[in-house]
Design an enzyme around this catalytic site. Structure first.
Site, PDB file in Angstrom:
ATOM      1  CE  LYS A  14      -1.307  -0.828   4.793  1.00  0.00           C
ATOM      2  NZ  LYS A  14      -0.151  -0.188   5.421  1.00  0.00           N
ATOM      3  NE  ARG A  88      -1.943  -0.034  10.970  1.00  0.00           N
ATOM      4  CZ  ARG A  88      -0.881   0.532  10.446  1.00  0.00           C
ATOM      5  NH1 ARG A  88      -1.005   1.602   9.706  1.00  0.00           N
ATOM      6  NH2 ARG A  88       0.302   0.003  10.605  1.00  0.00           N
ATOM      7  NE  ARG A 122       8.855  -2.152   4.135  1.00  0.00           N
ATOM      8  CZ  ARG A 122       7.569  -2.094   4.469  1.00  0.00           C
ATOM      9  NH1 ARG A 122       6.644  -1.938   3.545  1.00  0.00           N
ATOM     10  NH2 ARG A 122       7.207  -2.227   5.723  1.00  0.00           N
ATOM     11  NE  ARG A 155       9.170   0.857   7.928  1.00  0.00           N
ATOM     12  CZ  ARG A 155       7.896   0.758   7.540  1.00  0.00           C
ATOM     13  NH1 ARG A 155       7.517   1.236   6.372  1.00  0.00           N
ATOM     14  NH2 ARG A 155       7.020   0.178   8.303  1.00  0.00           N
ATOM     15  NE  ARG A 166       4.858  -2.712  11.242  1.00  0.00           N
ATOM     16  CZ  ARG A 166       5.614  -2.555  10.155  1.00  0.00           C
ATOM     17  NH1 ARG A 166       6.848  -3.018  10.141  1.00  0.00           N
ATOM     18  NH2 ARG A 166       5.142  -1.946   9.105  1.00  0.00           N
TER      19      ARG A 166
HETATM   20  P1  AMP Z   1       2.988   1.408   8.966  1.00  0.00           P
HETATM   21  O1  AMP Z   1       4.212   1.893   8.275  1.00  0.00           O
HETATM   22  O2  AMP Z   1       1.722   1.953   8.377  1.00  0.00           O
HETATM   23  O3  AMP Z   1       2.958  -0.103   9.085  1.00  0.00           O
HETATM   24  O4  AMP Z   1       3.038   1.995  10.474  1.00  0.00           O
HETATM   25  C1  AMP Z   1       4.128   1.775  11.337  1.00  0.00           C
HETATM   26  C2  AMP Z   1       3.700   1.963  12.785  1.00  0.00           C
HETATM   27  O5  AMP Z   1       3.190   3.313  13.010  1.00  0.00           O
HETATM   28  C3  AMP Z   1       2.558   1.056  13.242  1.00  0.00           C
HETATM   29  O6  AMP Z   1       3.025  -0.225  13.622  1.00  0.00           O
HETATM   30  C4  AMP Z   1       1.994   1.856  14.419  1.00  0.00           C
HETATM   31  O7  AMP Z   1       2.821   1.756  15.559  1.00  0.00           O
HETATM   32  C5  AMP Z   1       2.092   3.299  13.930  1.00  0.00           C
HETATM   33  N1  AMP Z   1       0.867   3.697  13.181  1.00  0.00           N
HETATM   34  C6  AMP Z   1       0.755   3.935  11.846  1.00  0.00           C
HETATM   35  N2  AMP Z   1      -0.498   4.280  11.514  1.00  0.00           N
HETATM   36  C7  AMP Z   1      -1.207   4.261  12.656  1.00  0.00           C
HETATM   37  C8  AMP Z   1      -2.577   4.519  12.977  1.00  0.00           C
HETATM   38  N3  AMP Z   1      -3.474   4.852  12.027  1.00  0.00           N
HETATM   39  N4  AMP Z   1      -2.955   4.404  14.276  1.00  0.00           N
HETATM   40  C9  AMP Z   1      -2.088   4.087  15.232  1.00  0.00           C
HETATM   41  N5  AMP Z   1      -0.793   3.807  15.011  1.00  0.00           N
HETATM   42  C10 AMP Z   1      -0.335   3.895  13.739  1.00  0.00           C
END
Ligand code: AMP
Length: 209
Positions: A14, A88, A122, A155, A166
């Site tokens: 995404k 989320r 990645r 990352r 996650r």
């Molecule tokens: P992502 O790169 O979208 O997988 O996000 C990495 C991390 O950021 C997640 O594991 C959460 O800790 C935090 N995070 C991202 N988006 C959200 C959200 N909408 N609500 C809460 N935490 C978020």
């Protein structure tokens, strides 16, 4: 106006697809994950930043209030936008619905096996915003961006333990959003096991652009 939400497992593509779409359409794109990562790598670590850092590095979700505040400051209902990583959970989806209803929710559907390889392989170029994968789309010279020559980053929250967490959080918190948006007639499923170009083509078809 197109108001687009991307849903999918971490590693579903995404980020790649929403970035491509925003580059080609010039719609504003907001990635809450990118915003939180820039907060946790910032020099100014105060109490709030410290708690966000802890949460992200445990693979947990940051509070709904703080996350929604970040969104609210960046989007307005009268223009087109793309959200990557928000909402989320159902509570966040309700906050968003009351503020501004999306027009399309695109779920990028991938197998969990593929997700692991994608995430662990990645590598990211921060300046050029190009993404690589050591298995599927490696750079010409290992560890460096083809375009800018900068060192590629892995990352911190892409390490295997955090990724496992996650994925669990995703299944528990985010999966219920599929039914929420399906009931509203907004959900579109796109096969994320295909190539980047094929997935992008299918997303354009969904959006009729
Ligand atoms: P992502 O790169 O979208 O997988 O996000 C990495 C991390 O950021 C997640 O594991 C959460 O800790 C935090 N995070 C991202 N988006 C959200 C959200 N909408 N609500 C809460 N935490 C978020």
């Amino acid at each position: 106006m197109l108001k687009i939400v991307f849903l999918g497992f971490p590693g579903s593509g995404k980020g790649t697809q929403s970035l491509l779409l925003s580059q080609k359409t010039s719609f504003i794109r907001i990635s809450t994950g990118d915003i939180f990562r820039s907060i946790i790598t910032s020099e100014e670590i105060d109490d709030l930043f410290g708690s966000v850092r802890n949460t992200v590095l445990h693979g947990e979700l940051v509070s709904d209030e703080l996350t929604f505040e970040i969104i609210k400051r960046r989007i307005d209902c009268g223009s087109s936008w793309i959200l990557d990583g928000f909402p989320r959970n159902v509570a966040q989806a309700l906050l968003l619905s009351n503020f501004c209803m999306p027009t399309h929710v695109i779920f990028i559907d991938v197998s969990v096996d593929l997700v692991f390889k994608r995430i662990s392989g990645r590598r990211i170029a921060k300046d050029s915003e190009k993404m690589y994968n050591v298995y599927f789309s490696p750079p010409k010279q290992e560890g460096y961006c083809d375009i800018s020559g900068e060192v590629l980053l892995h990352r911190e929250d892409d390490s295997p333990d955090i990724v496992k967490k996650r994925l669990e959080v995703y299944e528990r918190e985010t999966q219920p959003l599929l039914a929420y948006y399906e009931n509203k007639g907004l959900l579109h499923r796109v096969d994320g096991n295909l190539s980047i170009d094929e997935v992008y083509h299918n997303i354009k078809e969904v959006l009729s652009i």
